[in-house]
Design a protein around this motif. Structure first.
Motif, mmCIF file in Angstrom:
data_model
loop_
_atom_site.group_PDB
_atom_site.id
_atom_site.type_symbol
_atom_site.label_atom_id
_atom_site.label_comp_id
_atom_site.label_asym_id
_atom_site.label_seq_id
_atom_site.Cartn_x
_atom_site.Cartn_y
_atom_site.Cartn_z
ATOM 1 N N SER A 181 0.935 -1.206 -0.137
ATOM 2 C CA SER A 181 0.078 -0.005 0.110
ATOM 3 C C SER A 181 1.018 1.180 0.087
ATOM 4 N N THR A 182 0.227 2.515 -0.122
ATOM 5 C CA THR A 182 0.969 3.644 -0.057
ATOM 6 C C THR A 182 1.756 3.708 1.235
ATOM 7 N N PRO A 183 1.221 3.516 2.403
ATOM 8 C CA PRO A 183 1.856 3.611 3.561
ATOM 9 C C PRO A 183 3.175 2.764 3.761
ATOM 10 N N LYS A 184 2.862 1.395 3.260
ATOM 11 C CA LYS A 184 3.846 0.533 3.298
ATOM 12 C C LYS A 184 5.151 0.809 2.650
ATOM 13 N N MET A 185 4.778 1.351 1.123
ATOM 14 C CA MET A 185 5.812 1.739 0.274
ATOM 15 C C MET A 185 6.625 3.009 0.853
ATOM 16 N N ARG A 186 5.823 3.758 1.632
ATOM 17 C CA ARG A 186 6.653 5.263 2.095
ATOM 18 C C ARG A 186 7.521 4.468 3.264
ATOM 19 N N THR A 187 7.068 3.719 3.918
ATOM 20 C CA THR A 187 7.691 3.065 4.947
ATOM 21 C C THR A 187 9.132 2.551 4.572
ATOM 22 N N LEU A 188 8.875 1.612 3.584
ATOM 23 C CA LEU A 188 9.976 0.810 2.972
ATOM 24 C C LEU A 188 11.348 2.076 2.230
ATOM 25 N N GLU B 89 13.845 -2.275 -3.703
ATOM 26 C CA GLU B 89 14.791 -1.980 -4.942
ATOM 27 C C GLU B 89 13.891 -2.429 -6.180
ATOM 28 N N LYS B 90 12.935 -3.595 -6.011
ATOM 29 C CA LYS B 90 12.130 -3.790 -7.116
ATOM 30 C C LYS B 90 11.339 -2.532 -7.410
ATOM 31 N N LEU B 91 10.625 -2.006 -6.599
ATOM 32 C CA LEU B 91 9.745 -1.056 -6.793
ATOM 33 C C LEU B 91 10.395 0.530 -7.310
ATOM 34 N N TRP B 92 11.836 0.461 -6.917
ATOM 35 C CA TRP B 92 12.464 2.009 -7.312
ATOM 36 C C TRP B 92 12.259 2.208 -8.586
ATOM 37 N N PRO B 93 12.354 1.380 -9.543
ATOM 38 C CA PRO B 93 12.437 1.861 -10.950
ATOM 39 C C PRO B 93 11.103 2.392 -11.363
ATOM 40 N N THR B 94 10.067 1.807 -10.778
ATOM 41 C CA THR B 94 8.767 2.597 -11.035
ATOM 42 C C THR B 94 8.400 3.846 -10.510
ATOM 43 N N MET B 95 8.925 3.899 -9.340
ATOM 44 C CA MET B 95 8.996 5.392 -8.680
ATOM 45 C C MET B 95 9.972 6.246 -9.181
ATOM 46 N N ARG B 96 11.271 5.820 -9.702
ATOM 47 C CA ARG B 96 12.198 6.555 -10.650
ATOM 48 C C ARG B 96 11.481 7.256 -11.699
ATOM 49 N N ARG B 97 10.854 6.152 -12.796
ATOM 50 C CA ARG B 97 10.206 6.547 -13.763
ATOM 51 C C ARG B 97 9.122 7.804 -13.550
ATOM 52 N N SER B 98 8.218 7.527 -12.650
ATOM 53 C CA SER B 98 7.083 8.478 -12.326
ATOM 54 C C SER B 98 7.737 9.818 -11.662
ATOM 55 N N TYR B 99 8.831 9.554 -11.038
ATOM 56 C CA TYR B 99 9.617 10.852 -10.702
ATOM 57 C C TYR B 99 10.298 11.698 -11.940
ATOM 58 N N GLU B 100 10.854 10.878 -12.717
ATOM 59 C CA GLU B 100 11.405 11.516 -14.002
ATOM 60 C C GLU B 100 10.311 12.478 -14.807
ATOM 61 N N ARG B 101 9.126 11.433 -14.942
ATOM 62 C CA ARG B 101 8.066 11.979 -15.915
ATOM 63 C C ARG B 101 7.748 13.401 -15.356
ATOM 64 N N MET B 102 7.608 13.771 -13.987
ATOM 65 C CA MET B 102 7.042 14.832 -13.359
ATOM 66 C C MET B 102 8.060 15.956 -13.619
ATOM 67 N N PHE B 103 9.122 15.576 -13.874
ATOM 68 C CA PHE B 103 10.247 16.681 -14.087
ATOM 69 C C PHE B 103 10.424 16.885 -15.535
ATOM 70 N N SER B 104 9.877 16.141 -16.600
ATOM 71 C CA SER B 104 10.093 16.131 -17.967
ATOM 72 C C SER B 104 9.999 17.579 -18.262
#
Length: 161
Positions: free
Chosen positions: A50-57, A120-135
């Motif tokens: 969930s979002t709280p679990k993701m934020r925690t990790l 580490e498995k989730l990070w690439p998805t987070m990174r892509r979303s982050y990069e899209r925000m700053f495109s």
């Protein structure tokens, strides 16, 4: 000295309608974070997070061994919601809770190797979303924006971190 910020056209005491939603920073920040979280939702669901679990990790992958009260602030989640997320994360072997050796009333939370792998498995998805925000936003604009956010956080925060 007057430290009040004048919004938009120099008038004080404007209504939200006068400011406009597209000029009201809290509205824009909520829309941005809503879209960011939505962009992660499918991957989170696939991973049973969930979002709280993701934020925690995410937080523990950077700042490990936090007391629960501080973790709740960093993760921007109510302590009761965090407690439920920690129950689940601990039962899945992704975090562990240990008594604080300095304060018998406090509990510290650490990420496990399995938790680090999950993040580490989730990070690439987070990174892509982050990069899209700053495109389309250059490095100088990005740095100025982050500095502005940091100043805003200092202005409104309740904790010294």
């Amino acid at each position: 000295m007057n430290d009040r910020v004048i919004i938009s056209d120099g008038k004080e005491g404007q209504t939200l309608g006068e400011i406009g939603l597209q000029q009201f920073a809290p509205y824009l920040m909520n829309r941005i974070m809503g879209r960011y979280n939505a962009s992660l939702r499918a991957e989170l669901a696939r991973m049973g997070l969930s979002t709280p679990k993701m934020r925690t990790l995410a937080i523990l992958s950077v700042i490990d061994n936090l007391v629960i009260s501080r973790l709740a602030v960093y993760a921007v989640v109510e302590q009761s919601t965090l407690s439920r997320a920690l129950d689940s994360l601990e039962s899945e072997g992704l975090v562990r809770r240990i008594p604080d050796p300095q304060d018998s009333r406090a509990t510290r939370v650490s990420i496990t190797d399995e938790g680090r792998l999950a993040f580490e498995k989730l990070w690439p998805t987070m990174r892509r979303s982050y990069e899209r925000m700053f495109s389309g936003i250059d490095a100088a604009e990005h740095a100025a924006f982050v500095r502005t956010l940091q100043k805003m956080l200092v202005n409104i925060r309740k904790h010294d971190f």
